[in-house]
Design an enzyme around this catalytic site. Structure first.
Site, PDB file in Angstrom:
ATOM      1  N   ASN A   1       0.830  -1.204   0.000  1.00 15.04           N
ATOM      2  CA  ASN A   1       0.000   0.000   0.000  1.00 15.04           C
ATOM      3  C   ASN A   1       0.866   1.256   0.000  1.00 15.04           C
ATOM      4  O   ASN A   1       0.388   2.343   0.312  1.00 15.04           O
ATOM      5  CB  ASN A   1      -0.899   0.029   1.236  1.00 15.04           C
TER       6      ASN A   1
ATOM      7  N   HIS B   1     -14.150  -0.969   6.183  1.00 12.29           N
ATOM      8  CA  HIS B   1     -13.041  -1.744   6.739  1.00 12.29           C
ATOM      9  C   HIS B   1     -13.430  -2.476   8.035  1.00 12.29           C
ATOM     10  O   HIS B   1     -14.264  -1.995   8.803  1.00 12.29           O
ATOM     11  CB  HIS B   1     -11.893  -0.766   7.029  1.00 12.29           C
TER      12      HIS B   1
ATOM     13  N   GLU C   1     -15.795   4.966   3.764  1.00 12.94           N
ATOM     14  CA  GLU C   1     -14.394   5.154   3.399  1.00 12.94           C
ATOM     15  C   GLU C   1     -14.343   6.143   2.241  1.00 12.94           C
ATOM     16  O   GLU C   1     -15.312   6.299   1.519  1.00 12.94           O
ATOM     17  CB  GLU C   1     -13.780   3.810   2.971  1.00 12.94           C
TER      18      GLU C   1
ATOM     19  N   SER D   1     -10.917  -0.142   0.088  1.00 10.83           N
ATOM     20  CA  SER D   1      -9.584  -0.745   0.026  1.00 10.83           C
ATOM     21  C   SER D   1      -9.498  -1.969  -0.874  1.00 10.83           C
ATOM     22  O   SER D   1      -8.455  -2.246  -1.425  1.00 10.83           O
ATOM     23  CB  SER D   1      -9.095  -1.084   1.432  1.00 10.83           C
TER      24      SER D   1
ATOM     25  N   ASP E   1     -13.268   7.681   6.541  1.00 10.45           N
ATOM     26  CA  ASP E   1     -11.967   7.026   6.734  1.00 10.45           C
ATOM     27  C   ASP E   1     -11.256   7.071   5.382  1.00 10.45           C
ATOM     28  O   ASP E   1     -11.649   6.380   4.449  1.00 10.45           O
ATOM     29  CB  ASP E   1     -12.212   5.580   7.195  1.00 10.45           C
TER      30      ASP E   1
ATOM     31  N   HIS F   1      -6.896   5.219   2.170  1.00 11.51           N
ATOM     32  CA  HIS F   1      -6.272   5.003   0.862  1.00 11.51           C
ATOM     33  C   HIS F   1      -6.328   6.225  -0.057  1.00 11.51           C
ATOM     34  O   HIS F   1      -5.785   6.195  -1.149  1.00 11.51           O
ATOM     35  CB  HIS F   1      -6.925   3.818   0.149  1.00 11.51           C
TER      36      HIS F   1
ATOM     37  N   LYS G   1      -0.208   3.657   4.703  1.00 11.99           N
ATOM     38  CA  LYS G   1      -0.341   3.472   3.268  1.00 11.99           C
ATOM     39  C   LYS G   1       0.512   4.516   2.539  1.00 11.99           C
ATOM     40  O   LYS G   1       1.720   4.401   2.522  1.00 11.99           O
ATOM     41  CB  LYS G   1      -1.811   3.483   2.885  1.00 11.99           C
TER      42      LYS G   1
END
Ligand SMILES: *Cc1c(COP(=O)(O)O)cnc(C)c1O
Length: 383
Positions: free
Chosen positions: A49, A135, A177, A181, A206, A209, A238
């Site tokens: 990542n 997640h 998110e 992910s 969140d 990424h 990440k």
């Protein structure tokens, strides 16, 4: 009844093996960059990542070393005791200013930051609405929290709207998110923010990424959509190339979390040298636009070379899933690629829904065009 635990453990392990879902850890001898070495064999790494290639950058290593010389090894205590020092405070204010929030509060991981927020904010009678693909750290915290948790269909605004309407005017928190992910797709944050606001709910994003990779200057998904959530979580494992996380929010919420979140109060603060290194990673993210440019080019190359390949999903992020379907087939493809020196990971249920086992390929600014070419050629031939 001492055997009960042994029995539970061995039957869970047996079941997992029988289902073909057993996982094991691989010892990476040299890694943490676009090449990794396992059992003396070198592979191109398409599984990390470390999107911007910071984890192995000499510049960042030197910053951490400098932090060690300046501040020593450990923080020595939790933040409310004596573990909070100048590099922590500096990093928090740099993050808050960069991302446009009153304040930032550091945590040792994204997992603990998510748990800290949900556990300290939610009470019985509250409604927690989460995207189905959120997640595991968010899901677990939601299940264990005293709130009533409901999950809305992935990125589905009308389902979210319906759930908000039936939340009986209880205090409601919507959690999504920024970038998912395992799928690499973006959350429709403008629409989510709109319905959340219209229903007087709070929004938490969140952006593990997205931050560092997307948005102006790498500010992430919220900048990309020009949305300001009530709570933003960014993680440093990440794109930042290190580890740790921060929660961004208004002053009062930050104070509340600092007082009441157990992950903050009762956990040793991250080493000050790490905070120092993180400040440097932030500087690199802000100033080294070429890393994001390079990622974009590799992304375009990857997509154009796999055009028409069944299962290859186009994304605006360095996460490139290739949906295979059956677990066995995903494993076989991953092994075949490994035999050609290409390290990809098959992601299987329960991490992703049954029937959607996939290769989760990730690109990094450290890859070369030649690396991408090798990968897409191998996938095309094997597929
Ligand atoms: C990786 C990840 C986390 C956990 O962060 P860590 O710092 O690795 O604990 C949380 N949320 C999302 C979306 C993630 O991808």
């Amino acid at each position: 009844m001492k055997q009960a635990f042994n029995q539970r453990i061995s039957s869970a392990l047996t079941q997992r093996k029988q289902a073909g879902l057993n996982r094991s850890r691989t010892v990476i001898e040299q890694g943490n960059q676009s090449r990794l070495v396992v059992n003396g064999q070198s592979y191109i790494n398409f599984s990390g990542n470390d999107y911007l290639g910071l984890a192995s950058s000499k510049e960042l290593t030197q910053a951490w070393q400098q932090g060690l010389s300046l501040y020593g090894s450990g923080s020595g205590a939790s933040p409310l005791v004596t573990g909070y020092s100048k590099p922590h405070a500096d990093l928090e204010s740099q993050l808050a200013e960069w991302l446009g929030f009153d304040c930032a509060l550091l945590f040792n991981s994204g997992f603990s930051a998510n748990q800290a927020v949900l556990f300290s904010l939610l009470e019985k009678g509250d409604t927690l609405l989460q995207d189905k693909l959120n997640h595991a750290s968010l899901m677990e915290a939601g299940i264990l929290s005293p709130a009533t948790m409901k999950r809305f269909t992935h990125n589905n605004i009308s389902h979210l709207t319906k759930l908000l309407a039936t939340s009986d005017h209880s205090p409601s928190l919507v959690v999504t998110e920024g970038v998912f992910s395992m799928d690499g797709d973006l959350s429709p944050l403008s629409d989510i923010a709109k319905v959340t606001k219209a229903n007087n709910a709070w929004l938490m994003v969140d952006d593990a990424h997205g931050c560092s990779v997307l948005g102006n200057n790498g500010r992430g998904c919220c900048d990309f959509y020009q949305v300001t959530p009530d709570i933003l979580v960014v993680t440093f494992g990440k794109g930042f190339g290190l580890s740790g996380a921060a929660v961004l929010c208004n002053h009062e919420c930050g104070d509340y979390l600092a007082q009441f979140s157990r992950h903050h109060v009762y956990s040793t603060a991250m080493p000050p040298a790490q905070a120092h290194a993180l400040s440097h990673a932030l500087l690199m993210i802000q100033q080294q636009e070429w890393r994001r440019e390079k990622l974009k080019e590799l992304n375009q190359q990857f997509e154009s070379e796999l055009t028409g390949f069944s299962g290859a999903v186009k994304t605006d992020t360095p996460i490139k899933p290739i949906i295979i379907g059956e677990t066995g087939a995903a494993m076989t493809l991953s092994v075949a690629l490994k035999n050609q020196g290409l390290w990809t990971t098959a992601i299987r249920p329960p991490t992703v829904p049954t029937g959607t086992a996939r290769l989760r390929i990730t690109l990094s600014a450290n890859h070369s065009q030649h690396d991408i070419k090798q990968l897409t050629q191998a996938i095309t031939e094997l597929g």
